[in-house]
Design an enzyme around this catalytic site. Structure first.
Site, PDB file in Angstrom:
ATOM      1  CG  ASN A  18      -1.867   1.110   1.171  1.00  0.00           C
ATOM      2  OD1 ASN A  18      -1.422   2.241   0.936  1.00  0.00           O
ATOM      3  ND2 ASN A  18      -3.082   0.759   1.578  1.00  0.00           N
ATOM      4  CG  HIS A  21       0.620   6.262   4.942  1.00  0.00           C
ATOM      5  ND1 HIS A  21      -0.328   7.387   5.032  1.00  0.00           N
ATOM      6  CD2 HIS A  21      -0.178   5.209   5.463  1.00  0.00           C
ATOM      7  CE1 HIS A  21      -1.273   7.049   5.543  1.00  0.00           C
ATOM      8  NE2 HIS A  21      -1.424   5.656   5.556  1.00  0.00           N
ATOM      9  CG  HIS A  54      -8.107   4.506   0.727  1.00  0.00           C
ATOM     10  ND1 HIS A  54      -8.413   4.166   2.120  1.00  0.00           N
ATOM     11  CD2 HIS A  54      -9.615   4.861   0.333  1.00  0.00           C
ATOM     12  CE1 HIS A  54      -9.704   4.576   2.349  1.00  0.00           C
ATOM     13  NE2 HIS A  54     -10.358   4.949   1.393  1.00  0.00           N
ATOM     14  NE  ARG A  56      -9.560   8.711   4.041  1.00  0.00           N
ATOM     15  CZ  ARG A  56      -9.629   7.844   5.172  1.00  0.00           C
ATOM     16  NH1 ARG A  56      -9.004   6.875   5.479  1.00  0.00           N
ATOM     17  NH2 ARG A  56     -10.800   8.138   5.613  1.00  0.00           N
ATOM     18  NE  ARG A  60      -7.497  11.618   5.216  1.00  0.00           N
ATOM     19  CZ  ARG A  60      -8.128  11.218   6.254  1.00  0.00           C
ATOM     20  NH1 ARG A  60      -7.640  10.159   7.131  1.00  0.00           N
ATOM     21  NH2 ARG A  60      -9.457  11.554   6.671  1.00  0.00           N
ATOM     22  CD  GLU A  81      -7.172  -0.274   0.948  1.00  0.00           C
ATOM     23  OE1 GLU A  81      -7.047   0.775   1.319  1.00  0.00           O
ATOM     24  OE2 GLU A  81      -6.284  -1.100   1.335  1.00  0.00           O
ATOM     25  CB  THR A 112      -9.554   2.363   7.251  1.00  0.00           C
ATOM     26  OG1 THR A 112      -9.100   3.003   6.247  1.00  0.00           O
ATOM     27  CG2 THR A 112     -10.858   1.707   6.823  1.00  0.00           C
ATOM     28  CD  GLU A 162      -7.420  -5.899   3.194  1.00  0.00           C
ATOM     29  OE1 GLU A 162      -7.258  -6.199   1.932  1.00  0.00           O
ATOM     30  OE2 GLU A 162      -6.624  -5.154   3.859  1.00  0.00           O
ATOM     31  CG  HIS A 201      -5.632  -1.352   9.277  1.00  0.00           C
ATOM     32  ND1 HIS A 201      -6.028  -0.334   8.496  1.00  0.00           N
ATOM     33  CD2 HIS A 201      -5.348  -0.485  10.531  1.00  0.00           C
ATOM     34  CE1 HIS A 201      -5.968   1.060   9.052  1.00  0.00           C
ATOM     35  NE2 HIS A 201      -5.562   0.929  10.475  1.00  0.00           N
TER      36      HIS A 201
HETATM   37  N1  PXP Z   1      -5.994  -2.857   4.196  1.00  0.00           N
HETATM   38  C1  PXP Z   1      -7.007  -1.742   4.159  1.00  0.00           C
HETATM   39  C2  PXP Z   1      -8.526  -2.215   3.765  1.00  0.00           C
HETATM   40  C3  PXP Z   1      -6.739  -0.371   4.710  1.00  0.00           C
HETATM   41  O1  PXP Z   1      -7.683   0.549   4.536  1.00  0.00           O
HETATM   42  C4  PXP Z   1      -5.272  -0.144   4.829  1.00  0.00           C
HETATM   43  C5  PXP Z   1      -5.224   1.022   5.315  1.00  0.00           C
HETATM   44  O2  PXP Z   1      -5.370   1.936   4.137  1.00  0.00           O
HETATM   45  C6  PXP Z   1      -4.359  -1.230   4.856  1.00  0.00           C
HETATM   46  C7  PXP Z   1      -4.649  -2.559   4.450  1.00  0.00           C
HETATM   47  C8  PXP Z   1      -2.870  -1.010   5.116  1.00  0.00           C
HETATM   48  O3  PXP Z   1      -2.910  -0.485   6.517  1.00  0.00           O
HETATM   49  P1  PXP Z   1      -1.384  -0.178   6.902  1.00  0.00           P
HETATM   50  O4  PXP Z   1      -1.119   1.193   6.053  1.00  0.00           O
HETATM   51  O5  PXP Z   1      -1.724   0.232   8.398  1.00  0.00           O
HETATM   52  O6  PXP Z   1      -0.350  -1.199   6.656  1.00  0.00           O
END
Ligand code: PXP
Length: 260
Positions: A18, A21, A54, A56, A60, A81, A112, A162, A201
Site C-alpha cells: 500500500n 503514505h 486508497h 479517499r 488526503r 481501496e 480506516t 480482507e 491494517h
Molecule cells: N487494508 C485496508 C483495507 C486499509 O484500509 C489499509 C489502510 O489504508 C491497509 C490494508 C493497510 O494498512 P497499513 O497502512 O496500516 O499497513
C-alpha cells in the site's frame, strides 16, 4: 478434507504494498516528491505481488492523477481501496483495476477505523458489489474478524474479504491471543464458505508472522509500516524483510515446514 492448494490457501502469501503514505509525505509539501508511482515500481522490484492504493473522498493522500498513472505505468495488479459511493464507482469502472476493496470512510478519521458493517449496510453495499463485479472487477470487503460479517459478505456476493488486523496489532497481554483467535475463527469460516480471505491494517515485523501462520490467508495488504521503515533501511529493503517474515510465518504453519 479441504484442499487448500486449489484456492491458494496454505501456500505463499501474496504481498500487496500500500503506497498511500508515500503520497501523504508528498502532499505535506504539495509538490511531486516523493512520487508514489516510483514507490510502486520499487515495490515491484522488491517482490511485491500487487499495489494497493486508497483513493479517499478527501484525496488526503492518493490523487486521481496517481490512479491514472498507476494504471498506465505499473504492470502489477492494482487493488483500489474505495468507499461505496457513486463517485468512486465511476472511477473504478473507468479504470477497471484488477480488484477493489470496499472500505468504510469517515472524513474525520486518521485512518480506516474498523471494518464495514455489511449487515447494516447490506442494501447499499449490494448495489456496489454487483456493479463492480459486472465491470469485471473482483470485489473484496474490508471487515472486522467477525463471523456474522463473514457470512453477510458471502451472502452479498463478494469474491473475498480482507480481515481488519488493527485490533490484533494494538492488543497487548491476554488480548493478543484472543484477537488472534478471532482472526483464526473468521479465516476458518471463510474457508468453509469458499470465500478468499486477505488481511491488513497496521501489520509490522512484530505482528506479521502470527497472522501468516493462519493458513487460510492468501494475501496481506501492508503500507504504513513499510513506508515508515523505508526511512531507515530504504523502501525495497523494508519490503524484502516483510516478505521474509511472511514466508517464515507461513512456513511454520505448514506441516513439515522448516522453522527457520
Ligand atoms: N487494508 C485496508 C483495507 C486499509 O484500509 C489499509 C489502510 O489504508 C491497509 C490494508 C493497510 O494498512 P497499513 O497502512 O496500516 O499497513
Amino acid at each position: 478434507m479441504v484442499d487448500r492448494r486449489k484456492n491458494g490457501q496454505g501456500g505463499r502469501i501474496r504481498l500487496g504494498v500500500n503506497i498511500d503514505h508515500v503520497a501523504t509525505i508528498r502532499n505535506a509539501r504539495g509538490g511531486v516528491h516523493p512520487d508514489p508511482v516510483r514507490a510502486a515500481h520499487l515495490a515491484a522490484h522488491a517482490g511485491a505481488d500487487g499495489i494497493t492504493a486508497h483513493l479517499r473522498e478527501d484525496r488526503r493522500h492518493i490523487s486521481d492523477n496517481d490512479i491514472d498513472r498507476l494504471m498506465a505505468e505499473i504492470s502489477l495488479p492494482l487493488n483500489l481501496e474505495m468507499a461505496a459511493t457513486e463517485e468512486m464507482l465511476e472511477i473504478a469502472v473507468r479504470h477497471k483495476p484488477a480488484s477493489s476493496c470496499l472500505v468504510p470512510e469517515k472524513r474525520q478519521e486518521l485512518t480506516t477505523e474498523g471494518g464495514l458493517d455489511v449487515i447494516v449496510g447490506y442494501e447499499h453495499l449490494s448495489a456496489y458489489v454487483a456493479a463492480l463485479k459486472e465491470a469485471g472487477i473482483s470485489v473484496s470487503l474490508f471487515i472486522d474478524p467477525d463471523e456474522d460479517q463473514v457470512r453477510a459478505s458471502k451472502q452479498i456476493g463478494a469474491d473475498k474479504v480482507e480481515l481488519h488486523t488493527g485490533t490484533y496489532v494494538e492488543a497487548s497481554g491476554q488480548d493478543v491471543r484472543r484477537e488472534l483467535d478471532r482472526l483464526r475463527r473468521a479465516a476458518a469460516l471463510c474457508e468453509e464458505l469458499e470465500l478468499e480471505v486477505h488481511a491488513g491494517h497496521g501489520l509490522n515485523y512484530d505482528t506479521v508472522m502470527a497472522v501468516a501462520a493462519i493458513p487460510q490467508f492468501t494475501e496481506f495488504n501492508i503500507g504504513h509500516f513499510l513506508v515508515g521503515e523505508a526511512i531507515f533501511v530504504g523502501f525495497e529493503e523494508s519490503i524484502r524483510r516483510m516478505r521474509v517474515l511472511m514466508d517464515r510465518g507461513r512456513n511454520r504453519a505448514t506441516p513439515g515446514g522448516a522453522d527457520t
